[in-house]
Design a protein around this motif. Structure first.
Motif, PDB file in Angstrom:
ATOM      1  N   CYS A   1     -20.034 -17.865  -9.403  1.00  0.00           N
ATOM      2  CA  CYS A   1     -20.115 -16.806 -10.420  1.00  0.00           C
ATOM      3  C   CYS A   1     -19.084 -15.691 -10.193  1.00  0.00           C
ATOM      4  CB  CYS A   1     -21.515 -16.211 -10.415  1.00  0.00           C
ATOM      5  SG  CYS A   1     -21.653 -14.817 -11.548  1.00  0.00           S
TER       6      CYS A   1
ATOM      7  N   HIS B   1     -16.393 -22.749  -9.172  1.00  0.00           N
ATOM      8  CA  HIS B   1     -16.951 -22.014 -10.316  1.00  0.00           C
ATOM      9  C   HIS B   1     -17.972 -20.955  -9.904  1.00  0.00           C
ATOM     10  CE1 HIS B   1     -15.100 -24.339 -13.594  1.00  0.00           C
ATOM     11  NE2 HIS B   1     -15.121 -25.329 -12.709  1.00  0.00           N
TER      12      HIS B   1
ATOM     13  N   HIS C   1      -8.020 -24.190 -14.295  1.00  0.00           N
ATOM     14  CA  HIS C   1      -9.145 -23.303 -14.028  1.00  0.00           C
ATOM     15  C   HIS C   1      -8.724 -22.113 -13.165  1.00  0.00           C
ATOM     16  CE1 HIS C   1     -12.646 -22.174 -11.405  1.00  0.00           C
ATOM     17  NE2 HIS C   1     -13.110 -21.885 -12.600  1.00  0.00           N
TER      18      HIS C   1
ATOM     19  N   ARG D   1      -8.893 -18.288 -14.397  1.00  0.00           N
ATOM     20  CA  ARG D   1      -9.850 -17.434 -13.692  1.00  0.00           C
ATOM     21  C   ARG D   1      -9.106 -16.266 -13.028  1.00  0.00           C
ATOM     22  NH1 ARG D   1     -15.272 -18.390 -10.534  1.00  0.00           N
ATOM     23  NH2 ARG D   1     -15.017 -16.913  -8.871  1.00  0.00           N
TER      24      ARG D   1
ATOM     25  N   THR E   1     -27.532 -26.050 -14.409  1.00  0.00           N
ATOM     26  CA  THR E   1     -26.210 -26.215 -15.002  1.00  0.00           C
ATOM     27  C   THR E   1     -25.925 -27.715 -15.053  1.00  0.00           C
ATOM     28  OG1 THR E   1     -23.914 -25.504 -14.916  1.00  0.00           O
ATOM     29  CG2 THR E   1     -24.981 -25.815 -12.798  1.00  0.00           C
TER      30      THR E   1
ATOM     31  N   ARG F   1     -22.893 -31.156 -14.653  1.00  0.00           N
ATOM     32  CA  ARG F   1     -21.620 -31.682 -14.187  1.00  0.00           C
ATOM     33  C   ARG F   1     -21.472 -33.108 -14.699  1.00  0.00           C
ATOM     34  NH1 ARG F   1     -21.008 -26.995 -13.166  1.00  0.00           N
ATOM     35  NH2 ARG F   1     -20.280 -26.058 -11.214  1.00  0.00           N
TER      36      ARG F   1
ATOM     37  N   THR G   1     -27.606 -12.573 -17.968  1.00  0.00           N
ATOM     38  CA  THR G   1     -27.982 -12.901 -16.602  1.00  0.00           C
ATOM     39  C   THR G   1     -28.495 -11.683 -15.833  1.00  0.00           C
ATOM     40  OG1 THR G   1     -25.677 -12.557 -16.108  1.00  0.00           O
ATOM     41  CG2 THR G   1     -26.363 -14.820 -16.423  1.00  0.00           C
TER      42      THR G   1
ATOM     43  N   SER H   1     -28.189 -19.410  -6.725  1.00  0.00           N
ATOM     44  CA  SER H   1     -28.307 -18.869  -8.085  1.00  0.00           C
ATOM     45  C   SER H   1     -26.993 -18.463  -8.715  1.00  0.00           C
ATOM     46  CB  SER H   1     -29.259 -17.668  -8.097  1.00  0.00           C
ATOM     47  OG  SER H   1     -30.542 -18.134  -7.811  1.00  0.00           O
ATOM     48  N   PHE H   2     -25.959 -18.267  -7.903  1.00  0.00           N
ATOM     49  CA  PHE H   2     -24.636 -17.984  -8.470  1.00  0.00           C
ATOM     50  C   PHE H   2     -23.771 -19.249  -8.478  1.00  0.00           C
ATOM     51  CE2 PHE H   2     -25.326 -13.415  -6.949  1.00  0.00           C
ATOM     52  CZ  PHE H   2     -25.481 -12.905  -8.241  1.00  0.00           C
TER      53      PHE H   2
ATOM     54  N   ALA I   1     -22.425 -13.987 -20.399  1.00  0.00           N
ATOM     55  CA  ALA I   1     -22.487 -14.189 -18.936  1.00  0.00           C
ATOM     56  C   ALA I   1     -22.781 -12.863 -18.246  1.00  0.00           C
ATOM     57  CB  ALA I   1     -21.183 -14.780 -18.422  1.00  0.00           C
TER      58      ALA I   1
ATOM     59  N   GLY J   1     -19.055 -12.916 -11.703  1.00  0.00           N
ATOM     60  CA  GLY J   1     -19.678 -11.602 -11.837  1.00  0.00           C
ATOM     61  C   GLY J   1     -20.727 -11.319 -10.772  1.00  0.00           C
TER      62      GLY J   1
ATOM     63  N   MET K   1     -24.170 -24.597 -18.194  1.00  0.00           N
ATOM     64  CA  MET K   1     -24.849 -23.356 -17.798  1.00  0.00           C
ATOM     65  C   MET K   1     -25.653 -22.762 -18.951  1.00  0.00           C
ATOM     66  SD  MET K   1     -22.812 -20.015 -16.606  1.00  0.00           S
ATOM     67  CE  MET K   1     -23.551 -18.489 -16.143  1.00  0.00           C
TER      68      MET K   1
HETATM   69  C1  HEM Z   1     -26.585 -11.299 -12.131  1.00  0.00           C
HETATM   70  C2  HEM Z   1     -26.926 -12.481 -12.411  1.00  0.00           C
HETATM   71  C3  HEM Z   1     -26.009 -13.655 -12.653  1.00  0.00           C
HETATM   72  C4  HEM Z   1     -26.341 -14.958 -12.427  1.00  0.00           C
HETATM   73  C5  HEM Z   1     -27.671 -15.460 -11.899  1.00  0.00           C
HETATM   74  C6  HEM Z   1     -25.182 -15.766 -12.767  1.00  0.00           C
HETATM   75  C7  HEM Z   1     -25.133 -17.147 -12.646  1.00  0.00           C
HETATM   76  C8  HEM Z   1     -23.988 -17.899 -12.741  1.00  0.00           C
HETATM   77  C9  HEM Z   1     -23.874 -19.298 -12.391  1.00  0.00           C
HETATM   78  C10 HEM Z   1     -25.021 -20.187 -11.923  1.00  0.00           C
HETATM   79  C11 HEM Z   1     -22.586 -19.685 -12.605  1.00  0.00           C
HETATM   80  C12 HEM Z   1     -21.983 -21.056 -12.328  1.00  0.00           C
HETATM   81  C13 HEM Z   1     -22.108 -22.009 -13.482  1.00  0.00           C
HETATM   82  C14 HEM Z   1     -21.552 -23.371 -13.160  1.00  0.00           C
HETATM   83  O1  HEM Z   1     -20.890 -23.566 -12.123  1.00  0.00           O
HETATM   84  O2  HEM Z   1     -21.778 -24.290 -13.955  1.00  0.00           O
HETATM   85  C15 HEM Z   1     -21.872 -18.512 -13.110  1.00  0.00           C
HETATM   86  C16 HEM Z   1     -20.548 -18.505 -13.480  1.00  0.00           C
HETATM   87  C17 HEM Z   1     -19.951 -17.428 -14.095  1.00  0.00           C
HETATM   88  N1  HEM Z   1     -20.467 -16.152 -14.236  1.00  0.00           N
HETATM   89 FE1  HEM Z   1     -22.265 -15.531 -13.625  1.00  0.00          FE
HETATM   90  N2  HEM Z   1     -24.189 -14.943 -13.228  1.00  0.00           N
HETATM   91  C18 HEM Z   1     -24.629 -13.640 -13.164  1.00  0.00           C
HETATM   92  C19 HEM Z   1     -23.920 -12.517 -13.516  1.00  0.00           C
HETATM   93  C20 HEM Z   1     -22.672 -12.521 -14.081  1.00  0.00           C
HETATM   94  C21 HEM Z   1     -21.961 -11.347 -14.531  1.00  0.00           C
HETATM   95  C22 HEM Z   1     -22.465  -9.915 -14.455  1.00  0.00           C
HETATM   96  C23 HEM Z   1     -20.788 -11.773 -15.030  1.00  0.00           C
HETATM   97  C24 HEM Z   1     -19.701 -10.873 -15.568  1.00  0.00           C
HETATM   98  C25 HEM Z   1     -19.159 -10.878 -16.628  1.00  0.00           C
HETATM   99  C26 HEM Z   1     -20.723 -13.225 -14.884  1.00  0.00           C
HETATM  100  C27 HEM Z   1     -19.669 -14.056 -15.253  1.00  0.00           C
HETATM  101  C28 HEM Z   1     -19.549 -15.382 -14.916  1.00  0.00           C
HETATM  102  C29 HEM Z   1     -18.374 -16.183 -15.218  1.00  0.00           C
HETATM  103  C30 HEM Z   1     -17.126 -15.721 -15.958  1.00  0.00           C
HETATM  104  C31 HEM Z   1     -18.622 -17.473 -14.707  1.00  0.00           C
HETATM  105  C32 HEM Z   1     -17.702 -18.681 -14.780  1.00  0.00           C
HETATM  106  C33 HEM Z   1     -16.922 -18.820 -13.490  1.00  0.00           C
HETATM  107  C34 HEM Z   1     -16.038 -20.057 -13.479  1.00  0.00           C
HETATM  108  O3  HEM Z   1     -16.272 -21.008 -14.219  1.00  0.00           O
HETATM  109  O4  HEM Z   1     -15.077 -20.055 -12.679  1.00  0.00           O
HETATM  110  N3  HEM Z   1     -21.891 -13.632 -14.300  1.00  0.00           N
HETATM  111  N4  HEM Z   1     -22.743 -17.429 -13.152  1.00  0.00           N
END
Ligand code: HEM
Length: 387
Positions: free
Chosen positions: A333, A331, A80, A84, A272, A274, A226, A325-326, A222, A335, A1
């Motif tokens: 997102c 995994h 995980h 999490r 991202t 894998r 983002t 996008s999330f 993160a 947030g 990522m």
């Molecule tokens: C608002 C726009 C945001 C976008 C576009 C975004 C995007 C992403 C994406 C694409 C992933 C998955 C990555 C993967 O599977 O390889 C991810 C995971 C994650 N995001 Fe976000 N994110 C955003 C906001 C946030 C916010 C505000 C937080 C809060 C702290 C956050 C915390 C995380 C965390 C901790 C993960 C890891 C989850 C896991 O591995 O189980 N993100 N995000």
């Protein structure tokens, strides 16, 4: 990522994505002595996200773990889920309601107060860049006056692909800064995420300090990198389509649609990775050997013309499948709710307080750019001075 962030600067990658999607499902490229498979279509990206046993996140052990330490982004399966689960409840919608009134709204209005009487502003520099880092710093429980420092250290950390030494130094500096705070919260827990982590146990065993730092090093970028980009992409979508901006101003029910469309149109995190864990995997009829890496193009999937009509157009009335996008699957997102909530509060406050909001006429040429991450670097606007 985040592994290869900040590499390259592209204004419009989408015609090339379009060409590659038409050429075939998989594009194999040799990089750093390894075969990397680039995947561009909506269906393939979505399938990869939903099957984390076949397409594993252990791929990040060779990159992100070096700088973050142990991190949920690189874990799979039970490990995980257990890690999490420690912080997941803090990011649920219900828990966020409290942060909204206590934190997100006051920070939003404070930042707008600083320029509302002027009638001009650069929204990226004066709002977007400052806002989410202050929110996440407060949620974690570190002084918000240090948020500038966090932002700098986070950016240095995630630029490890360009400068390894600087990335590792920033990672160590963050640990040195956080160590006494973690110790203090363990003795005297407060209502914040560092306290949750400092007192957490998995299967009766206290979470090792390195894992706590791993979490904190992930959550800072993160949570900040983002959301500030999502805000910029939504604002530029609206400001370059003033009819849609005006419609949203009079009908706020459209806000969730506008936010989802901005996420689809310009994914803040474009890609991202894998790793293939089993033999005999095929994508689009092409066999991929076990151990190969996959580069998953979220930005391309979101513009797949087999899923979206006229995919390059920003349209807050769009119908179509959910954007990617999330990410997706295990995994997805953590947030996502927080990012959407921050964006809703911020854009509502701008529409309420910055009357006749328009891009400043001039030569600034604000536009979305970037390769691994995308957003505008400047958004000069004019509006009726208010209070
Ligand atoms: C608002 C726009 C945001 C976008 C576009 C975004 C995007 C992403 C994406 C694409 C992933 C998955 C990555 C993967 O599977 O390889 C991810 C995971 C994650 N995001 Fe976000 N994110 C955003 C906001 C946030 C916010 C505000 C937080 C809060 C702290 C956050 C915390 C995380 C965390 C901790 C993960 C890891 C989850 C896991 O591995 O189980 N993100 N995000």
């Amino acid at each position: 990522m985040f592994g290869d962030s900040a590499v390259g600067d592209v204004r419009d990658p989408y015609p090339e994505f379009h060409r590659l999607r038409r050429l075939g499902p998989i594009h194999r490229v040799e990089a750093f002595g390894q075969q990397v498979n680039f995947v561009y279509s909506y269906d393939d990206v979505s399938r990869i996200f939903s099957d984390s046993e076949t397409f594993s996140s252990v791929v990040f052990e060779k990159s992100l773990v070096m700088v973050f330490g142990p991190t949920i982004l690189a874990m799979d399966g039970h490990e995980h889920l257990a890690h999490r689960g420690l912080v997941a409840s803090a990011f649920r919608l219900k828990a966020l309601e409290d942060w909204k009134t206590r934190l997100i709204e006051p920070i939003t209005h404070q930042l707008i107060d600083a320029f509302v009487e002027r009638g001009t502003a650069d929204l990226v520099r004066e709002f977007n860049f400052r806002f989410p880092i202050q929110v996440i710093a407060n949620m974690l429980g570190v002084p918000s006056e240090d948020s500038g420092l966090f932002l700098r250290r986070s950016i240095e950390m995630i630029s490890i692909a360009v400068n390894v030494e600087r990335g590792l130094a920033a990672s160590a500096a963050l640990r040195d800064y956080l160590a006494p705070i973690v110790e203090e919260r363990r003795r005297d827990p407060k209502d914040d995420l560092i306290s949750v982590l400092a007192t957490a146990e998995i299967d009766g065993v206290r979470l090792p300090d390195e894992n706590i730092y791993g979490f904190l090093r992930l959550l800072l970028p993160a949570g900040a990198e983002t959301t500030y980009r999502l805000l910029g992409n939504l604002l530029i979508g609206l400001l370059t389509n003033p009819d849609q901006l005006d419609e949203l101003k009079t009908n706020r029910d459209l806000m969730p649609h506008a936010i989802e469309e901005a996420l689809r149109w310009e994914a803040p995190v474009q890609q991202t990775a894998r790793e293939v864990m089993v033999d005999g995997v095929e994508i689009g009829g092409v066999a991929i050997p076990k151990g190969d890496s996959i580069n998953v193009s979220i930005g391309s999937a979101n513009r797949d013309e087999t899923k979206y009509d006229d995919p390059d157009r920003f349209d807050i009335h769009r119908v179509g499948p959910p954007h990617l996008s999330f990410g997706g699957g295990a995994h997805y997102c953590l947030g996502a709710h927080l990012g959407r909530l921050e964006t809703t509060v911020a854009v509502n406050a701008m529409l309420d307080r910055l009357d006749d909001l328009r891009l400043e006429p001039g030569d600034a040429d604000p536009h979305v750019h970037g390769s691994a991450f995308r957003s505008p670097t400047t958004l000069p606007v004019v509006f009726k001075p208010g209070r």
